[in-house]
Design a protein around this motif. Structure first.
Motif, PDB file in Angstrom:
ATOM      1  N   GLY A 499     -46.851 -18.234-105.954  1.00 19.94           N
ATOM      2  CA  GLY A 499     -46.852 -16.784-106.164  1.00 19.94           C
ATOM      3  C   GLY A 499     -46.124 -16.317-107.397  1.00 19.94           C
ATOM      4  N   GLY A 500     -45.424 -17.203-108.088  1.00 21.24           N
ATOM      5  CA  GLY A 500     -44.765 -16.788-109.328  1.00 21.24           C
ATOM      6  C   GLY A 500     -43.870 -15.587-109.114  1.00 21.24           C
ATOM      7  N   ASP A 501     -44.075 -14.546-109.890  1.00 20.86           N
ATOM      8  CA  ASP A 501     -43.231 -13.357-109.768  1.00 20.86           C
ATOM      9  C   ASP A 501     -43.339 -12.724-108.379  1.00 20.86           C
ATOM     10  OD1 ASP A 501     -42.702 -13.902-112.337  1.00 20.86           O
ATOM     11  OD2 ASP A 501     -43.425 -12.018-113.175  1.00 20.86           O
ATOM     12  N   ASP A 502     -44.412 -13.025-107.695  1.00 19.45           N
ATOM     13  CA  ASP A 502     -44.615 -12.436-106.363  1.00 19.45           C
ATOM     14  C   ASP A 502     -44.244 -13.415-105.254  1.00 19.45           C
ATOM     15  OD1 ASP A 502     -45.459  -9.981-107.281  1.00 19.45           O
ATOM     16  OD2 ASP A 502     -47.518 -10.691-107.561  1.00 19.45           O
ATOM     17  N   TRP A 503     -43.335 -14.326-105.563  1.00 22.07           N
ATOM     18  CA  TRP A 503     -42.967 -15.340-104.566  1.00 22.07           C
ATOM     19  C   TRP A 503     -42.561 -14.709-103.246  1.00 22.07           C
ATOM     20  CZ3 TRP A 503     -38.022 -14.981-102.619  1.00 22.07           C
ATOM     21  CH2 TRP A 503     -37.100 -14.235-103.372  1.00 22.07           C
ATOM     22  N   ASP A 504     -41.922 -13.530-103.342  1.00 25.30           N
ATOM     23  CA  ASP A 504     -41.422 -12.931-102.108  1.00 25.30           C
ATOM     24  C   ASP A 504     -42.533 -12.275-101.296  1.00 25.30           C
ATOM     25  OD1 ASP A 504     -41.772 -11.122-104.093  1.00 25.30           O
ATOM     26  OD2 ASP A 504     -40.003  -9.926-103.629  1.00 25.30           O
ATOM     27  N   ARG A 505     -43.728 -12.215-101.829  1.00 28.63           N
ATOM     28  CA  ARG A 505     -44.835 -11.676-101.048  1.00 28.63           C
ATOM     29  C   ARG A 505     -45.794 -12.751-100.591  1.00 28.63           C
ATOM     30  NH1 ARG A 505     -44.938  -5.817-103.834  1.00 28.63           N
ATOM     31  NH2 ARG A 505     -42.700  -6.003-104.090  1.00 28.63           N
ATOM     32  N   GLU A 506     -45.823 -13.849-101.334  1.00 27.05           N
ATOM     33  CA  GLU A 506     -46.856 -14.860-101.095  1.00 27.05           C
ATOM     34  C   GLU A 506     -46.392 -15.952-100.140  1.00 27.05           C
ATOM     35  OE1 GLU A 506     -49.978 -14.735-102.398  1.00 27.05           O
ATOM     36  OE2 GLU A 506     -49.471 -12.780-103.257  1.00 27.05           O
ATOM     37  N   ALA A 507     -45.131 -16.293-100.212  1.00 28.73           N
ATOM     38  CA  ALA A 507     -44.666 -17.455 -99.453  1.00 28.73           C
ATOM     39  C   ALA A 507     -44.717 -17.175 -97.954  1.00 28.73           C
ATOM     40  CB  ALA A 507     -43.246 -17.810 -99.855  1.00 28.73           C
ATOM     41  N   GLY A 508     -44.884 -18.239 -97.173  1.00 31.51           N
ATOM     42  CA  GLY A 508     -44.865 -18.112 -95.716  1.00 31.51           C
ATOM     43  C   GLY A 508     -43.452 -17.824 -95.223  1.00 31.51           C
ATOM     44  N   LEU A 509     -43.351 -17.007 -94.199  1.00 26.74           N
ATOM     45  CA  LEU A 509     -42.020 -16.651 -93.687  1.00 26.74           C
ATOM     46  C   LEU A 509     -41.276 -17.881 -93.169  1.00 26.74           C
ATOM     47  CD1 LEU A 509     -42.812 -13.401 -91.641  1.00 26.74           C
ATOM     48  CD2 LEU A 509     -41.986 -13.593 -93.991  1.00 26.74           C
ATOM     49  N   LEU A 510     -42.044 -18.869 -92.713  1.00 31.85           N
ATOM     50  CA  LEU A 510     -41.403 -20.047 -92.136  1.00 31.85           C
ATOM     51  C   LEU A 510     -41.176 -21.149 -93.170  1.00 31.85           C
ATOM     52  CD1 LEU A 510     -43.284 -20.182 -88.701  1.00 31.85           C
ATOM     53  CD2 LEU A 510     -41.158 -19.017 -89.292  1.00 31.85           C
ATOM     54  N   ASP A 511     -41.395 -20.833 -94.427  1.00 32.03           N
ATOM     55  CA  ASP A 511     -41.106 -21.806 -95.484  1.00 32.03           C
ATOM     56  C   ASP A 511     -39.610 -21.722 -95.814  1.00 32.03           C
ATOM     57  OD1 ASP A 511     -40.747 -23.221 -97.812  1.00 32.03           O
ATOM     58  OD2 ASP A 511     -42.568 -22.477 -98.776  1.00 32.03           O
ATOM     59  N   PRO A 512     -38.883 -22.816 -95.590  1.00 35.81           N
ATOM     60  CA  PRO A 512     -37.433 -22.767 -95.861  1.00 35.81           C
ATOM     61  C   PRO A 512     -37.134 -22.374 -97.304  1.00 35.81           C
ATOM     62  CG  PRO A 512     -38.022 -24.818 -94.752  1.00 35.81           C
ATOM     63  CD  PRO A 512     -39.301 -24.123 -95.069  1.00 35.81           C
ATOM     64  N   GLU A 513     -38.023 -22.749 -98.233  1.00 39.51           N
ATOM     65  CA  GLU A 513     -37.765 -22.381 -99.627  1.00 39.51           C
ATOM     66  C   GLU A 513     -37.829 -20.869 -99.810  1.00 39.51           C
ATOM     67  OE1 GLU A 513     -36.522 -24.139-101.884  1.00 39.51           O
ATOM     68  OE2 GLU A 513     -36.680 -26.025-100.794  1.00 39.51           O
ATOM     69  N   TYR A 514     -38.722 -20.216 -99.088  1.00 32.59           N
ATOM     70  CA  TYR A 514     -38.758 -18.755 -99.132  1.00 32.59           C
ATOM     71  C   TYR A 514     -37.454 -18.178 -98.580  1.00 32.59           C
ATOM     72  CZ  TYR A 514     -39.509 -14.049 -97.421  1.00 32.59           C
ATOM     73  OH  TYR A 514     -39.335 -12.717 -97.147  1.00 32.59           O
ATOM     74  N   GLN A 515     -37.050 -18.705 -97.431  1.00 32.14           N
ATOM     75  CA  GLN A 515     -35.829 -18.166 -96.807  1.00 32.14           C
ATOM     76  C   GLN A 515     -34.627 -18.361 -97.744  1.00 32.14           C
ATOM     77  OE1 GLN A 515     -35.921 -20.558 -93.253  1.00 32.14           O
ATOM     78  NE2 GLN A 515     -37.794 -19.591 -92.493  1.00 32.14           N
ATOM     79  N   LEU A 516     -34.514 -19.554 -98.308  1.00 31.15           N
ATOM     80  CA  LEU A 516     -33.385 -19.818 -99.200  1.00 31.15           C
ATOM     81  C   LEU A 516     -33.459 -18.951-100.456  1.00 31.15           C
ATOM     82  CD1 LEU A 516     -33.086 -23.703 -98.914  1.00 31.15           C
ATOM     83  CD2 LEU A 516     -31.603 -21.982 -97.864  1.00 31.15           C
ATOM     84  N   ALA A 517     -34.657 -18.760-100.966  1.00 34.41           N
ATOM     85  CA  ALA A 517     -34.785 -17.926-102.169  1.00 34.41           C
ATOM     86  C   ALA A 517     -34.320 -16.510-101.886  1.00 34.41           C
ATOM     87  CB  ALA A 517     -36.239 -17.933-102.656  1.00 34.41           C
ATOM     88  N   MET A 518     -34.592 -16.025-100.685  1.00 28.67           N
ATOM     89  CA  MET A 518     -34.127 -14.684-100.315  1.00 28.67           C
ATOM     90  C   MET A 518     -32.596 -14.631-100.295  1.00 28.67           C
ATOM     91  SD  MET A 518     -36.637 -12.496 -99.756  1.00 28.67           S
ATOM     92  CE  MET A 518     -36.416 -11.303 -98.421  1.00 28.67           C
ATOM     93  N   PHE A 519     -31.974 -15.620 -99.669  1.00 28.74           N
ATOM     94  CA  PHE A 519     -30.506 -15.645 -99.631  1.00 28.74           C
ATOM     95  C   PHE A 519     -29.938 -15.728-101.054  1.00 28.74           C
ATOM     96  CE2 PHE A 519     -31.141 -17.395 -95.218  1.00 28.74           C
ATOM     97  CZ  PHE A 519     -30.446 -16.406 -94.556  1.00 28.74           C
ATOM     98  N   ARG A 520     -30.571 -16.561-101.893  1.00 27.56           N
ATOM     99  CA  ARG A 520     -30.049 -16.744-103.251  1.00 27.56           C
ATOM    100  C   ARG A 520     -30.234 -15.493-104.083  1.00 27.56           C
ATOM    101  NH1 ARG A 520     -32.943 -22.542-103.281  1.00 27.56           N
ATOM    102  NH2 ARG A 520     -31.277 -23.697-102.247  1.00 27.56           N
ATOM    103  N   PHE A 521     -31.386 -14.869-103.932  1.00 28.38           N
ATOM    104  CA  PHE A 521     -31.619 -13.642-104.690  1.00 28.38           C
ATOM    105  C   PHE A 521     -30.559 -12.591-104.332  1.00 28.38           C
ATOM    106  CE2 PHE A 521     -33.191  -9.331-104.910  1.00 28.38           C
ATOM    107  CZ  PHE A 521     -33.559  -9.255-106.233  1.00 28.38           C
ATOM    108  N   ARG A 522     -30.311 -12.442-103.047  1.00 33.18           N
ATOM    109  CA  ARG A 522     -29.347 -11.423-102.620  1.00 33.18           C
ATOM    110  C   ARG A 522     -27.966 -11.707-103.208  1.00 33.18           C
ATOM    111  NH1 ARG A 522     -27.789 -10.830 -96.314  1.00 33.18           N
ATOM    112  NH2 ARG A 522     -27.349 -13.027 -96.736  1.00 33.18           N
ATOM    113  N   GLU A 523     -27.535 -12.943-103.109  1.00 35.13           N
ATOM    114  CA  GLU A 523     -26.210 -13.288-103.620  1.00 35.13           C
ATOM    115  C   GLU A 523     -26.117 -13.036-105.123  1.00 35.13           C
ATOM    116  OE1 GLU A 523     -25.137 -17.330-102.908  1.00 35.13           O
ATOM    117  OE2 GLU A 523     -23.419 -17.246-104.268  1.00 35.13           O
TER     118      GLU A 523
END
Lengths: 656, 656
Positions: A499-523
């Motif tokens: 998803g490139g720039d839209d990673w936060d819309r494209e990735a599956g909710l159950l993909d750990p990389e998506y979850q980690l990217a969310m935590f990292r972005f917030r921090e």
């Protein structure tokens, strides 16, 4: 939300099965042996849980001392000391033993912490050979009880400003220790009211009219059971909990101790009265000494998670058998854990407890590496500071988690949870102070944030605001802002997520990389924002105190986010490393449940910062509900796998 | 966020000044007299707070009984009973007295609640002349102690399913009361372990082989201090708190009581064994009887708010004098309450406590109106059901608030807050069960939601799921969906707020109409959504239990929103009715702080449902920070105005 379609994939879902002993072995890890020793000891001395209610405070304190000494004889409490003095020579094992001990009576736990962690740790890490030889053999057996006299009534968090004074008298070669006023009396000191013969006393060292900052001294408190001359001790009396620990206050009135009483690993005074230290900077010296505290924080972090395990074990077993209300009159009542609401109350807490367990493994391992061979405390300063930040953050999150879990579990057990015969009364009263001792949680999180702002370039020191501002206005803030740009994060996730720039819309909710990217972005977003705010305040020439006060909630939010990211990474790593099977599948569900319920809890922030659409936010809530339903059949096995000995559950009305 | 410009108007802001006694007079309202009587009694008997720690459990229980009897002699506890039996004849005053009593030792409070509220209330409201004459004079003085024996080990929330049986024996004209199994033993019964001579026992009435549902009977428990034949009593033992109350368990083994022991206001059994009741429907009859509980819930709601007041008074006074850390080394340390974070921790809680106080005034007034002249319980059924819903909701929100406030305040007072000599240990242990007794909070909120779904058309009954579904699938759900359309809300706000369809973007954040419109929108949207979900589940022919279980979190969210809206309306109304001046200005700030921090806490929901833009959400957070800074100089006056007697603050280390 539950009636909508689940966002789970359409492929058939196979409910995992858990082999409980195998999962316990995974969780116990390399320390299974010491943990089982402690479990055995907890079972042997489980009557202490009843005695805590039945005995008067004096008898209870004596009984706790007795149990501590008996446990010491099995080797469980001395694991962190060198073998040559009778210890086990394994720092990691000493933490694992402490974590496991927290399943039982918490007065025993805290007395062990005071004696072997704080008092023993100070002798070991701040003292030198003469102190080790004189005190370690006796203290490791528990025969020689001691106190760690740092906190004062007026100074709990800002210990660099302690009021107690130790003046060197070169005429006699002694230090004279004095309490100048009641604000400077030592307070809440474990072992002080009754059992300590010695205390490690922290005081402002004055040599030749010059203050050299806080140093530690070995001071006899009692000889033959009588308080030593010049010393006054008062009992802190009954507390909300931990009444098996004899906390007290100490005043010193010109108490003289020999020059050798100075714990002189990092600084010394010559007989003639010359102050010497290999560490020139007084701040650095002080915070190097405080390095002894890191072990206590790692220990308390682990204890907090263990308290949560006990509470959740009781509440989950109760919820799996208690029935209340039914589908209609006359029909059988429904098991509590089959209610969606009850699942929502308990299961995300189980998931978070598993996550904290995984993160505790990481911080314990780091501690073990830094402290093994005793080289760490002078070794890689950067690694030590990272460890200190991680320990501080884990201590805060884990102990708040414990407080929250105990409360939720008590309420989930209703009136029966309120009776002292079941464990919540003791758990709640005893663990309440975990959020305060070994560092107030809010203060600790501010230290964590400071480490992030300065990229751990500075000493891990107090909350001296000018110092902080100095670093932040220097190079660090530019580095931070550059390093945390959204662009940089994007580069890093590009390979991991579609998803490139839209990673936060494209990735599956159950993909750990998506979850980690969310935590990292917030921090990273919080870190950059905070750095900019501080810089702006400074550029506007506002007072450092005012700037700091006004960004304090950002500081706390940043630190929480940072630690939660570390926890998430630890849990994901743990699950990935497991062999395929039911255990891995079950922990995978828990890992998703932890990550998504954490994102859900902060979904307002993610929406405000453009990383969560309304649709996706709602999808996350549905997914959390769905995960709860999947975890529900595993719940009892999951709490059983923690291996809390049944003898210490002590909730006859709740778990049968 | 704090460094951005505040969204406050550019006109000069004048810091209001508070006349503390005048504000106390506003808060005490029409019940200033009885409140001051209770404040005097609390001061007279304030030594009980120390005795609670010093005495053994038996002596403490006796002392609590003694204090209760002495307070009864001043008239404070009998306010709710008819004048002809020695009472005060003023229901509202009896609640106000109870609220004020909650500033002191909570064992005294709960014993008063058991004796005069539950036991006395049951005799008064369920009994008739013969019971009133026989028991009221003695129980009002406290000489005749009694129990309210409803809860059983197996049934706390679902009391319609109680197991105790009372069989009418027409041969002797007696009821035979039996406990069939241990699940049906009465449990957690106040006054049972020691002091009660009588109990009002709730049991399934069987007449001529037919079950008539739960009824109440007066049963002697002890005569001359000895347990009556056929009765077994066990002490519940030590509890997390409230150890001055003697809770116990009771088993009945064929205990015979005369026909006249039935509290026969709503149903009776003739000597020949014919069951008679003016209320045909068994459900309606049962829930009419349960109407006695509403007074208890209003009382506990008020007590929860009082507990919050005590904790906040201590923590605020401490924060206004305790210093920790400074702007830099050598400078004076800063007062805790000047830290932005500390303001964020305490001040919104003060605001919410004021809001709950205003809402308590409303529910107390409603109770007074419904129950005055004793007509209420049979009077306007709709008004009674609305009262019952409001009481249930207020009880839940107020007691959870108390638990949260006590915890936050304890942590904000650090180690000193952990010592029993200060009040948090007792406050925390004693008030913990408030969330459970007089109805589990989660169960109560489900009852509130049910009332909303059925538009209070049905009896305020249990959580019988089929019954609920029956109503919801009928007319009510269509009405609910129609009534709660966004369109209808818009019509109602159009005259009050600028902006038409864009009211939520145009209105000022500090406009109370904007704040109330937000609360109303949330509630109505949740109500409509829940009704639709249930209807969809039913239309899909899913099992009622499954449907209900899966919407349970919506049910709770709806009920919380409803009660929070009622609280906001009460606070806005209170402020509007005040005369211009410093008090009104100060409460206006608090009202804004309450409303905006409540919206902020749920801002994710508002964003998800299109009523809050990201920009506006961030503006609300800035405004909350700004309000905290404005409230900070008023904080000590605001807590002083609650009038907690200094003798019961009992926090020598914290408030001096």
């Amino acid at each position: 939300m539950a009636l909508e379609n689940s966002s789970a994939p359409a492929t058939a879902y196979a409910q995992p099965e858990i082999d409980v002993p195998a999962l316990t072995a995974v969780l116990d890890g390399e320390y299974a042996g010491i943990r089982d020793l402690v479990r055995g000891n907890l079972t042997t001395y489980s009557s202490i849980l009843d005695e805590a209610d039945e005995l008067g405070i004096d008898a209870y304190r004596e009984r706790v001392r007795e149990v501590v000494v008996k446990m010491a004889a099995t080797g469980q409490t001395g694991m962190g000391f060198p073998v040559e003095y009778g210890g086990g020579g394994d720092v990691g094992a000493s933490i694992a033993a402490f974590e496991t001990l927290a399943f039982g009576d918490l007065s025993v736990l805290v007395k062990v912490g005071v004696q072997f962690g704080l008092f023993g740790g100070a002798i070991l890490h701040l003292g030198t050979g003469r102190h080790h030889e004189a005190y370690l053999p006796g203290l490791i057996t528990g025969e020689l009880m001691g106190s760690f006299a740092m906190t004062e009534t007026g100074h709990g968090s800002n210990v660099q400003a302690l009021g107690t004074v130790a003046t060197y008298d070169s005429a006699t070669g002694e230090f004279v220790i004095t309490t100048p006023d009641d604000d400077a009396r030592k307070d809440y000191i474990g072992n002080a009211a009754r059992h300590a013969e010695l205390a490690v006393v922290f005081a402002q060292l004055e040599v030749d009219g010059r203050s050299q900052g806080v140093h530690a001294f070995v001071v006899p408190l009692r000889t033959g059971g009588r308080t030593a001359p010049g010393i006054r001790i008062e009992d802190d009396g009954r507390k909300m909990g931990l009444n098996g620990v004899d906390n007290g206050r100490i005043w010193f009135d010109g108490v003289r101790v020999p020059r050798e009483a100075l714990l002189n690993r990092f600084a010394d005074v010559t007989p003639e009265g010359r102050y010497e230290s290999a560490i020139d900077d007084p701040n650095r010296r002080f915070f190097t000494m405080l390095g002894t505290l890191v072990q206590g924080r790692v220990s308390v972090a682990g204890a907090g998670t263990s308290v949560a395990k006990v509470a959740l074990t009781v509440a989950t077993k109760y919820a799996a058998r208690r029935r209340q209300f039914g589908a209609g009159q006359g029909s059988e009542e429904q098991v509590l854990l089959d209610y969606g609401l009850h699942q929502r109350r308990l299961l995300p807490l189980i998931a978070r407890t598993y996550a904290l367990h995984a993160a505790q493994d990481v911080v314990r391992t780091q501690l073990h590496e830094v402290f093994s061979g005793l080289s760490g405390i002078e070794g890689d300063a950067r690694a030590r500071r990272r460890l200190e930040a991680r320990a501080a953050g884990m201590k805060a999150l884990s102990t708040w988690h414990a407080t929250r879990v105990v409360q939720e579990c008590r309420e989930a057990c209703g009136g029966a949870g309120y009776l002292a015969v079941n464990r919540f009364a003791a758990l709640k009263g005893d663990s309440d102070v975990f959020t305060t001792f070994e560092g107030d949680n809010h203060v600790l999180l501010q230290l964590v944030a400071k480490g992030l702002l300065t990229d751990h370039a500075s000493e891990f020191e107090g909350l001296d605001q000018l110092g902080m501002v100095r670093y932040v206005t220097g190079l660090a803030v530019e580095t931070v802002i550059e390093r945390t740009s959204a662009h940089k994060l994007l580069e890093r996730v590009r390979d991991l997520l579609p998803g490139g720039d839209d990673w936060d819309r494209e990735a599956g909710l159950l993909d750990p990389e998506y979850q980690l990217a969310m935590f990292r972005f917030r921090e990273e977003h919080l870190l950059a924002g905070l750095a900019r705010r501080i810089k702006r305040g400074i550029d506007q020439e506002r007072a450092a105190g005012a700037v700091f006060s006004q960004v304090q909630d950002h500081v706390i939010a940043l630190a929480r986010s940072h630690v939660e990211r570390l926890v998430a990474e630890a849990f994901v790593d743990q699950v990935r490393a497991l062999p395929e099977g039911g255990g891995k599948a079950a922990l995978g569900l828990l890992c998703d449940l932890f990550a998504l319920s954490a994102i859900e809890a902060d979904r307002a922030w993610f929406m405000e910062h453009g990383r969560l659409t309304v649709q996706r936010s709602k999808a996350i809530s549905r997914e959390v509900n769905d995960l709860c339903r999947k975890v529900r059949p595993l719940a009892v096995d999951l709490v059983d796998a923690w291996g809390v000995p049944s003898a210490v559950l002590r909730a006859p009305d709740l778990v049968g």
